[in-house]
Design a protein around this motif. Structure first.
Motif, short mmCIF file in Angstrom:
data_model
loop_
_atom_site.label_atom_id
_atom_site.label_comp_id
_atom_site.label_asym_id
_atom_site.label_seq_id
_atom_site.Cartn_x
_atom_site.Cartn_y
_atom_site.Cartn_z
N VAL A 101 -40.44 67.70 -27.68
CA VAL A 101 -39.34 67.43 -26.74
C VAL A 101 -38.22 68.44 -26.95
O VAL A 101 -37.67 69.00 -25.98
CB VAL A 101 -38.83 65.99 -26.89
CG1 VAL A 101 -37.58 65.77 -26.04
CG2 VAL A 101 -39.91 64.99 -26.51
N VAL A 113 -35.00 61.43 -24.20
CA VAL A 113 -35.84 60.24 -24.34
C VAL A 113 -35.13 59.01 -23.79
O VAL A 113 -35.76 58.15 -23.16
CB VAL A 113 -36.25 60.04 -25.81
CG1 VAL A 113 -36.96 58.69 -26.00
CG2 VAL A 113 -37.17 61.17 -26.26
N TRP A 119 -40.98 58.73 -22.46
CA TRP A 119 -41.11 59.65 -23.59
C TRP A 119 -40.87 58.96 -24.93
O TRP A 119 -40.99 59.59 -25.99
CB TRP A 119 -40.17 60.83 -23.41
CG TRP A 119 -40.73 61.83 -22.44
CD1 TRP A 119 -40.60 61.84 -21.09
CD2 TRP A 119 -41.56 62.94 -22.77
NE1 TRP A 119 -41.28 62.89 -20.54
CE2 TRP A 119 -41.88 63.59 -21.55
CE3 TRP A 119 -42.05 63.47 -23.96
CZ2 TRP A 119 -42.68 64.73 -21.50
CZ3 TRP A 119 -42.84 64.60 -23.91
CH2 TRP A 119 -43.16 65.22 -22.71
N ALA A 122 -43.64 59.46 -27.23
CA ALA A 122 -43.73 60.68 -28.03
C ALA A 122 -43.07 60.53 -29.39
O ALA A 122 -43.59 61.01 -30.40
CB ALA A 122 -43.11 61.85 -27.27
#
Length: 223
Positions: A101, A113, A119, A122
């Protein structure tokens, strides 16, 4: 000083003390990073100057926190080796997600995020690893703040991913995580070294070959 363990007597060495200090410092680094990121999220919009000054530090501080957690997961004493490896894998996945990211987005990872909840997948493994540490500490030492973290961290992260709570509730959960983690990190330094080491004889037994383990068990049975 000698302690009596399940598989014999053991003592605390200077190396053991260094491992415990490293584990606690790693937890402290994670807590400080969490507090910094949390404070940024909780600041009201009118604090634009402060938010602007903090924004450029979000990614470096996040990496500091992830690094501290990685050190702690390397030094943590858990009798079940597969559980320790699982937490380390979660840490690796979450750190890799955060780095991705940071490398691909203009906004700091925490901001991106937050604005793009999907996300969370992630970076979520990082928080899962932290939750695992809280579970271990709460189970081993009956710490209320660790038990609180075990519930608050998944609720905060998972709640944001699934849009379960209104903004005010999310902010309250985040604030509770910050307080609980600060107390958790601070209280680590009040424990005896023996507590963080656990029963060292078990770890020493696990390092032996099968034949050596059988010989030790036979000797202990005779004694």
């Amino acid at each position: 000083m000698l302690f009596v363990g399940r598989f014999g007597r053991w003592s605390i060495t200077p190396e053991d003390r260094l491992e415990v200090v490293g584990y606690r410092l790693g937890i402290s680094a994670t807590a400080l990073a969490f507090l910094f990121e949390g404070l940024f999220a909780l600041l009201p919009p009118e604090q634009e100057a402060t938010r602007s000054a903090m924004r450029g530090l979000l990614d470096p501080v996040a990496l500091l926190g992830a690094g501290g957690l990685g050190v702690s997961l390397q030094l943590i004493h858990i009798y079940l080796a597969p559980l320790k490896r699982a937490l380390q894998v979660l840490w690796l996945l979450g750190t890799a997600g955060a780095l991705f990211v940071m490398a691909t987005q203009d906004d700091p990872a925490a901001v991106f995020v937050y604005d793009h909840a999907l996300w969370v997948w992630a970076v979520g493994p990082l928080f899962a690893a932290l939750t695992g540490v809280a579970f271990k500490e709460g189970l081993c030492y009956n710490k209320w703040e660790a038990a609180g973290l075990f519930g608050a961290v998944p609720l905060t992260v998972g709640g944001h991913l699934l849009h379960l709570f209104p903004t005010d509730v999310e902010r309250g959960l985040l604030a509770s995580c910050c307080v609980l983690l600060a107390v958790f990190a601070g209280r680590k330094y009040t424990q005896a070294y023996k507590d963080d080491i656990g029963d060292k004889s078990i770890f020493e037994f696990q390092k032996l070959s099968h034949e050596e383990q059988m010989a030790l068990l036979k000797r202990l049975g005779q004694d």
